[in-house]
Each structure stands twice: as C-alpha cells, then as structure tokens.
Write an enzyme that holds these catalytic residues in place. Structure first.
Site, PDB file in Angstrom:
ATOM      1  N   SER A 146       0.862  -1.178   0.000  1.00  0.00           N
ATOM      2  CA  SER A 146       0.000   0.000   0.000  1.00  0.00           C
ATOM      3  C   SER A 146       0.894   1.223   0.000  1.00  0.00           C
ATOM      4  O   SER A 146       2.079   1.142   0.352  1.00  0.00           O
ATOM      5  CB  SER A 146      -0.872   0.010   1.268  1.00  0.00           C
ATOM      6  OG  SER A 146      -1.500   1.261   1.459  1.00  0.00           O
ATOM      7  N   TYR A 159      -2.475  -1.076  10.348  1.00  0.00           N
ATOM      8  CA  TYR A 159      -2.382  -1.197   8.894  1.00  0.00           C
ATOM      9  C   TYR A 159      -1.041  -0.654   8.400  1.00  0.00           C
ATOM     10  O   TYR A 159      -0.358  -1.292   7.590  1.00  0.00           O
ATOM     11  CB  TYR A 159      -3.539  -0.440   8.252  1.00  0.00           C
ATOM     12  CG  TYR A 159      -3.681  -0.657   6.764  1.00  0.00           C
ATOM     13  CD1 TYR A 159      -4.359  -1.763   6.269  1.00  0.00           C
ATOM     14  CD2 TYR A 159      -3.150   0.256   5.848  1.00  0.00           C
ATOM     15  CE1 TYR A 159      -4.512  -1.963   4.906  1.00  0.00           C
ATOM     16  CE2 TYR A 159      -3.296   0.063   4.483  1.00  0.00           C
ATOM     17  CZ  TYR A 159      -3.978  -1.042   4.021  1.00  0.00           C
ATOM     18  OH  TYR A 159      -4.109  -1.229   2.667  1.00  0.00           O
TER      19      TYR A 159
END
Length: 264
Positions: A146, A159
């Site tokens: 990401s 995350y």
C-alpha cells in the site's frame, strides 16, 4: 490479450473481489491457471470462480477457503495449489483488512488480526511456496502492500505497521533469492476504486457537510495529488508486468501506483 503467462500457474489471496479479483482476471486472460482465495457471500465467491473459470475455459476456477489469519491454513493453501496444478509459479499476497482508531483506543484483537492477515500471512505463504520455486529455479512473488507501506497516516497504526512490514519482508526475501530466477516485489497502491473504498465517500460527505465530489477530492484523496481513483485494472497491469516476460531484473522493489502520493 497475448498469452504471456501460458503454462504458468498462480495463487492470488484475497481474490474473490476488488484488487485480487482484478489480478486473477488479468492473469487468466494472459493464459495462467489461477487459484482464488478469500471470504465473502457464497454467491459472490461462486460468481468469481465462474468468471475466472470461463476465462480459463473451465466451469469454475480452483478455490481455497483458507483463513489468512491461521498459519497452518495459509501453508496448506500453498500445498493445495501445488497439488492442484503440479507446481506454483506465481504467488500474489493480496489479502488484507483495515480498522481505524486512535492508537490508545486500538483494540488488541483488531491489531492482532491486521498483523496476522496483512503481514504474517505473506510470510507463511512465501515460506511455503519458495522451496518449489527455488527447486525449479523459477518463480514470481508479488506482495500487494500500500502507499501506507511507504508513508503513514494517523489512526491506522496496525495497517501502516503491517504494510511497512510487507515492504521490508519483500526486500529481505528478494535479497535471499537474488541469485536465482525467483523475484519478490511489492506494489504500493493509493486509493483504489473498489466497492469498499467507494462506500467511504458518502459518510465523509455527510460528516463534513459537503458534496460527495468534494468529499472524494478534498478528504478521501487529500494525499493523492492526482485527485482521482487508481483503477483496479491499473494495479492488475502492474502485477502482470511483474510476473511476465522482461521482469526478471526487477527484484526487491516497492512500486508506487498512487497518483503521486509518495512524491509529495
């Protein structure tokens, strides 16, 4: 599409929807045999299997219901793919979940689940797939990280930590396999247009008293200079390049596809 992956086999985790399904689709269109994995409603999983299967010329694509939070199931999924196909050429670690909270309020269970699914599952799948790849001296590993594997945002501690870990894992594995014909790379997307991502726009608009267009550009995509969604197909095409002809020199890279986020 040219059959650049003819004769190749692939396992894509988290591939019953979104980015994973897009990658599975483009691999199948390029000639690969693909095994799917992921959660979802039975009818949605059946539809994904039928869609990819039709491209492959079979009734339905192979599927593993392995839980990515459970190491034994992750490793068993890789073994199942090798048994089904006779070999595993391509591994795409895409499965992931998200939770947003201030760090002092972040539930321990949510932290543990995000680390297990977003990071540890990558390790277990790679560890299980590498022996066969190295024995055949051929393999491609693609980890879908990401933009948050390269930069941070508040309230996403688990995350961000997991995706930074994925980038580090990618680099370390790449160094270990550098003198073989196996590569390991990461893709770092910004905000990608998926149903789950699009569902965030309306609540942002209502919370801030603005239109959905303003909410998208000024709030959700605040850090994405392009002010547009990254499309699933764009990510899939990057994933195709990393496993196709001419990609062997790319190893240990964390490739941004984020509309300029990491450049800003």
């Amino acid at each position: 599409m040219d059959q650049v992956l003819a004769g190749q086999t692939a396992l894509v985790t988290g591939s019953t929807s979104g980015i994973g399904l897009g990658i599975a689709k483009i691999y199948a269109e390029a000639g690969a045999k693909v095994m799917l994995n992921g959660f979802g409603k039975p009818e949605e999983i059946a539809a994904a299997r039928a869609e990819i299967g039709a491209i492959m010329g079979v009734k339905e694509a192979p599927y593993s219901a392995a839980d990515m939070s459970k190491p034994d199931e992750v490793r068993g999924m890789v073994a199942e793919a090798e048994k089904q196909f006779g070999k595993l050429d391509i591994l795409v670690n895409n499965a992931g979940i998200q939770f947003v909270s201030p760090v002092q309020e972040f539930p321990t269970a949510k932290w543990d689940a995000i680390i297990a699914i977003n990071l540890s599952s990558n390790f277990h799948a790679i560890a299980a797939a590498l022996p066969g790849m190295l024995a055949r001296n051929h393999g491609r590993i693609v980890n879908v990280a990401s933009a948050h594997g390269l930069v941070a945002s508040p309230f996403k501690t688990a995350y961000v930590a997991a995706k930074h870990g994925v980038v580090g894992l990618t680099k370390s594995v790449a160094l270990e396999v550098a003198q073989s014909q196996v590569t390991c790379n990461a893709i770092c997307p910004g905000f990608v247009r998926t149903p789950l991502a699009e569902a965030q726009v309306k609540p942002l608009a209502e919370k801030n008293g603005v239109s959905e267009e303003v909410a998208l550009k000024d709030y959700l995509l605040a850090h994405q200079p392009s002010k547009r969604w990254i499309e699933v197909e764009e990510v899939a095409r990057m994933a195709l390049y990393l496993v196709g002809p001419g990609s062997g020199g790319v190893n240990g890279s964390a490739l941004s596809i984020d509309g300029g986020w990491f450049a800003s």
